[in-house]
Design an enzyme around this catalytic site. Structure first.
Site: not given
Ligand code: ATP
Ligand code: AMO
Length: 434
Positions: A211, A213, A219-220, A357, A360, A408
Site C-alpha cells: 500500500r 500509504e 502503525r502503517h 483497528e 476489516s 498489527r
C-alpha cells in the site's frame, strides 16, 4: 558443523565443541572469561593464564567481540558461572573475526535508535528481546495456521502482481509489466472471493500486501502481512466468530510456547489471551459512546469514518478487543453486502484492539447485478474487473471473510510502540533497503 554442541545441551563431564558469537570478554588478571553466545543461550569459557598454552590464551582473549568462534573443551560444573557450567578450552578457532567498530551494541548496554537498528538488523537480532519478537511472530503464524486448520480451511497463494486495485485507487504502487500497467497487490480480496466459488469453499492466505500509504505513522507499513480468511455459506456473524477464534489462538499459542521470549520482553506477568466473546457494538452505538465522552472537538455524525483519535477514545471506553458492526454502506467497499432490509447499512465489520483497528471484513455481495451496480456507484469501471465479476454469473455462493493485519496483531499483542519493530526489514517512505 560436525560435532557441534549447543550451549544449552552442554552437561558436566562432556567434551564439547560449542560455536557461536563472542558476547563478552572479562579479563580479571590471572583468570579471564569469554562468554560465548549461540541460539540456545550463553556459556562461560574459562582461561587460566598460567596453566594454559600462551597461544590458546592469546587467541581466546584477543578476539573481537561478536566474532564467530568455536571452542572445544571439557564441561565442568561451576556454580559461579551464569549457567552453572563452564568450558575449559583445549582449542579455540576464530571462524569469522568481527570489526572492532560495531554499528550497534548487541549486548544492549548501549541503546540504539530504531533506524540504526533497522539498518543493522543482523546485529540487532542478536539481542534476546529483539530475537524474542520474531520467535513470537513465528509462533503467531504457526498458531494462526493451526486455527485455520480447525476451521477446515485450505491455504492458498494468490498473485501479488495484479491488474487492478481493490482498496482505493490512491494507495496503489504502479509497476511496469512487459510494457503494460500493473500494480502491486493491495489485498487478496478478489482472489480469495473467487476461491469460495470454486471447489475449495473455505480458504485462508498469509501473504504480503502493498500500500502506497500517504502517511508516515507508527502503525502503517508500505509492505504488510495480511492474514486473510474467506468462506462460502458464511454470513458476517460467522466470519466474526472465526476471527475471534484465530486471534485467541494466536495469543494462546504464544502463552503456551513462548514463555522465555515473553520473559526476554518483560511481559511474563502481564501477558494474557483475550477472554470470551469480543463485544459487538454497532457503528451507531460506537458513535454514541464516543460522542458521550465529549473528548472530540466535533461530535461524530452518521457517515463519518473513525479518526485515530476517535478509535483511541472508544478503545479506552471498551478496554478490550471488540467489533464494530453495521457500518454505513457508503464508507465500505463495493464488495461488502448491504443488509437486506436496509441498504444504507452494510454487513461490514471491523475488529479493534483498544489502541487500533486490526481487522476489516464482512459478508460479500454475491449477486451479479448488485455487484456491478456497486462498482458503478463507487466510480469503478466494471469492465476492468470482468475477470472477477464474470465468475458471479456461474454460481457464486453467499460468502463472508476478513483481513487481519499480521504486524498489527503482533504489535498490539506485545505493546510495541512502532509497527516497524514487528518486521525484519520494514518498507516505509524512507526505507527501501535493507
Ligand atoms: P578461583 O576462585 O577459581 O580459585 P582465583 O582466586 O584464582 O579463582 P581470581 O582472579 O582471584 O581467581 O578471581 C577473580 C574473580 O573471579 C573472583 O571474584 C572469583 O570469585 C571469580 N571467579 C573465579 N573463578 C570463577 C569462575 N569459574 N566463574 C565465575 N567467577 C569466577
Ligand atoms: P483493510 O484495508 O482494512 O481491509 O486491511 C485489513 C487489515 O490489514 C491491516 N493493514 C495494514 N497494516 C499495516 N500497514 C498498512 N498499510 C495496512 N493496511 C492494512 C490492518 C487492517 O485492519 N480486503 C479487506 C479485508 C476483507 O474485507 O477481507 C482489506 O484489505 O490491520
Amino acid at each position: 558443523m560436525e560435532n557441534r554442541t549447543y550451549t544449552a545441551d552442554a552437561a558436566p563431564g562432556d567434551t564439547v565443541t560449542v560455536a557461536g558469537w563472542v558476547h563478552e570478554i572479562r579479563d580479571l588478571g590471572g583468570i579471564a572469561f569469554l562468554i560465548l553466545r549461540d541460539t540456545t543461550g550463553k556459556i562461560q569459557v574459562k582461561f587460566e593464564k598460567d596453566e594454559m598454552d600462551d597461544d590458546l590464551v592469546e587467541t581466546g582473549l584477543n578476539v573481537q567481540r561478536e566474532s564467530v568462534i568455536s571452542v572445544t573443551g571439557d564441561i565442568e560444573e561451576e556454580p559461579r558461572a551464569p549457567t552453572g557450567v563452564e568450558v575449559t578450552p583445549e582449542s579455540v578457532d576464530v571462524i569469522s573475526e568481527a570489526d572492532p567498530e560495531l554499528p550497534l551494541d548487541p549486548s544492549g548496554k548501549v541503546d540504539a535508535e530504531l533506524p540504526t537498528r533497522l539498518d543493522n538488523r543482523t546485529l540487532d537480532l542478536r539481542k534476546d528481546e529483539v530475537k524474542a519478537i520474531f520467535e513470537i511472530r513465528a509462533e503467531v503464524l504457526r498458531s494462526v495456521r493451526e486455527a485455520f486448520r480447525d476451521l477446515n480451511c485450505t491455504e492458498i497463494n494468490t498473485p501479488k502482481i495484479v491488474a487492478t486495485g481493490t482498496e482505493g485507487g490512491t494507495e496503489l504502487f504502479p509497476i511496469t509489466y512487459f510494457g503494460q500497467e500493473a500494480f502491486m497487490n493491495q489485498s487478496p480480496q478478489l482472489f480469495k472471493q473467487l476461491m469460495v466459488g470454486s471447489g475449495l469453499e473455505r480458504v485462508f492466505e498469509i501473504g504480503p500486501i502493498f500500500r502506497a500509504e500517504e502517511h508516515n505513522t507508527p502503525r502503517h507499513l508500505n509492505e504488510a502481512t495480511s492474514i486473510d480468511f474467506e468462506s462460502a455459506f458464511y454470513d458476517h456473524t460467522e466470519a466474526m466468530d472465526a476471527c475471534e477464534h484465530v486471534v485467541q489462538s494466536a495469543y494462546e499459542g504464544v502463552a503456551e510456547n513462548c514463555q522465555d521470549e515473553l520473559e526476554a520482553l518483560g511481559l511474563e506477568d502481564e501477558f494474557a489471551a483475550p477472554e470470551g466473546d469480543f463485544p459487538r457494538l454497532t457503528y451507531e452505538e460506537a458513535l454514541d459512546k464516543i460522542n458521550a465522552t465529549g473528548e472530540l472537538d466535533e461530535p461524530l455524525v452518521w457517515g463519518d469514518d473513525l479518526s485515530t483519535e476517535a478509535e483511541h477514545v472508544l478503545g479506552q471506553e471498551v478496554g478490550e478487543h471488540y467489533f464494530i458492526t453495521d457500518w454505513p454502506s457508503e464508507i465500505k467497499p463495493f464488495y461488502i453486502k448491504d443488509h437486506d432490509d436496509d441498504e444504507e447499512i452494510s454487513t461490514g465489520f471491523d475488529m479493534m484492539h483498544p489502541s487500533m483497528e486490526l481487522v476489516s471484513g464482512g459478508q460479500r455481495e454475491h449477486r451479479f447485478d448488485h455487484l456491478v451496480e456497486g462498482f458503478e456507484q463507487q466510480g469503478l469501471d466494471p469492465e476492468a474487473f470482468e475477470y472477477y465479476t464474470k465468475m458471479f454469473k456461474y454460481g457464486m455462493p453467499p460468502h463472508a471473510g476478513w483481513g487481519l493485519g499480521g504486524e498489527r496483531l503482533i504489535m498490539t499483542m506485545l505493546g510495541l510502540e512502532n509497527i516497524r519493530e514487528a518486521v525484519l526489514f520494514p518498507r516505509d517512505r524512507q526505507r527501501l533497503s535493507p
